[in-house]
Design an enzyme around this catalytic site. Structure first.
Site, PDB file in Angstrom:
ATOM      1  CB  CYS A  99      -0.917  -0.004   1.208  1.00 34.53           C
ATOM      2  SG  CYS A  99      -2.001   1.446   1.273  1.00 34.53           S
ATOM      3  N   GLY A 232      -8.352  -8.472  -8.483  1.00 42.44           N
ATOM      4  CA  GLY A 232      -8.806  -7.369  -7.652  1.00 42.44           C
ATOM      5  C   GLY A 232     -10.186  -6.877  -8.007  1.00 42.44           C
TER       6      GLY A 232
END
Length: 281
Positions: A99, A232
């Site tokens: 991230c 995703g």
């Protein structure tokens, strides 16, 4: 479907996505396929140690196989939370090293840890000592101006020496300055070939690939080179693709044969949640 049949369905997982893959979303995805591996949103260790633990750890038993993704860089805290997660029945603990958000960087976790493989190795070592379930890492191929090949190889070799046997590699760099988290999901170019090479050079490790994989044909193609695939946002736009996964793996039938069956099953789930005091929204 024209894609070849594949060995077993644990070769496919759905990525941890912040503000998306909460327990209600995961239950919805599970209705389409019984075997794909599901991941929680990234949860910072502090939220579990000092916050509403039940809120962050709750799940429905139907969600298995289920992994928890943790954010953090304190080995002792990560080990403590990994043990808590194991005690709650999670099947895997995954460490976020991908991230790129400013807030995550400020907390010294996420993608910025690509520059600190020894730190990640220490975290993995402590977590593995605390639990018997697998401890895995989700990482990028590099950050900023790093040489992707050099940084990825060093990262994987250092962290694998601490006992990590599975890496989920988002096949893009993360740019810690100049790109938003959203842009970091699409602007840095994909380098699938680098991840394929990583698998060839580390045959003893389990290597999963993530990033820009949107169809089951894409999944089948990637599985010629790596051990597993993580998808995703594609199921958000087209959740029915998950009901077709069984075709890819040679299963005899999908758990539900029609969309209205899934809708009814989820309505039943919603009714139970509301009865238990969960806010419908």
């Amino acid at each position: 479907m024209t894609a070849p049949l594949l060995a077993h369905m644990d070769k496919l997982s759905i990525a941890p996505m912040l503000d998306i893959t909460d327990r209600h979303c995961r239950f919805f995805f599970r209705l389409f396929s019984p075997h794909i591996r599901l991941y929680t949103e990234m949860i910072h260790c502090g939220a579990i140690l000092f916050g509403d633990r039940q809120r962050f750890l709750a799940y429905d038993v139907a969600e298995h196989p289920l992994a928890i993704q943790l954010g953090g860089s304190d080995p002792a805290q990560l080990a403590q939370v990994a043990k808590i997660a194991e005690d709650h029945g999670y099947d895997e603990v995954n460490l976020n090293v991908g991230c790129p958000s400013d807030r995550v960087q400020a907390g010294r976790f996420g993608a910025c840890l690509m520059a600190e493989p020894e730190r990640v190795a220490e975290c993995v070592s402590e977590m593995r000592a605390a639990v018997s379930i697998p401890v895995t890492v989700k990482n990028r191929i590099g950050i900023d101006d790093q040489d992707a090949h050099e940084s990825l190889w060093r990262f994987v070799e250092v962290v694998s020496q601490a006992g990590c046997e599975q890496f989920i590699v988002h096949a893009r760099k993360a740019w810690l300055k100049g790109l938003s988290p959203k842009d970091n999901r699409s602007v840095p170019p994909l380098d699938y070939a680098l991840v394929h090479e990583l698998k060839r050079s580390h045959p003893g490790l389990q290597i999963a690939i993530n990033g820009g994989i949107n169809t089951l044909e894409d999944v089948a193609g990637q599985l010629q080179y790596v051990d597993s695939v993580m998808i995703g946002r594609a199921p958000i736009d087209n959740p029915w693709m998950l009901a077709e996964v069984y075709q890819l793996f040679g299963e005899h039938s999908a758990p539900f044969q029609a969309r209205d069956e899934i809708a009814l099953a989820y309505c039943n789930y919603l009714e139970k949640q509301v009865a238990d005091g969960v806010w419908l929204k």
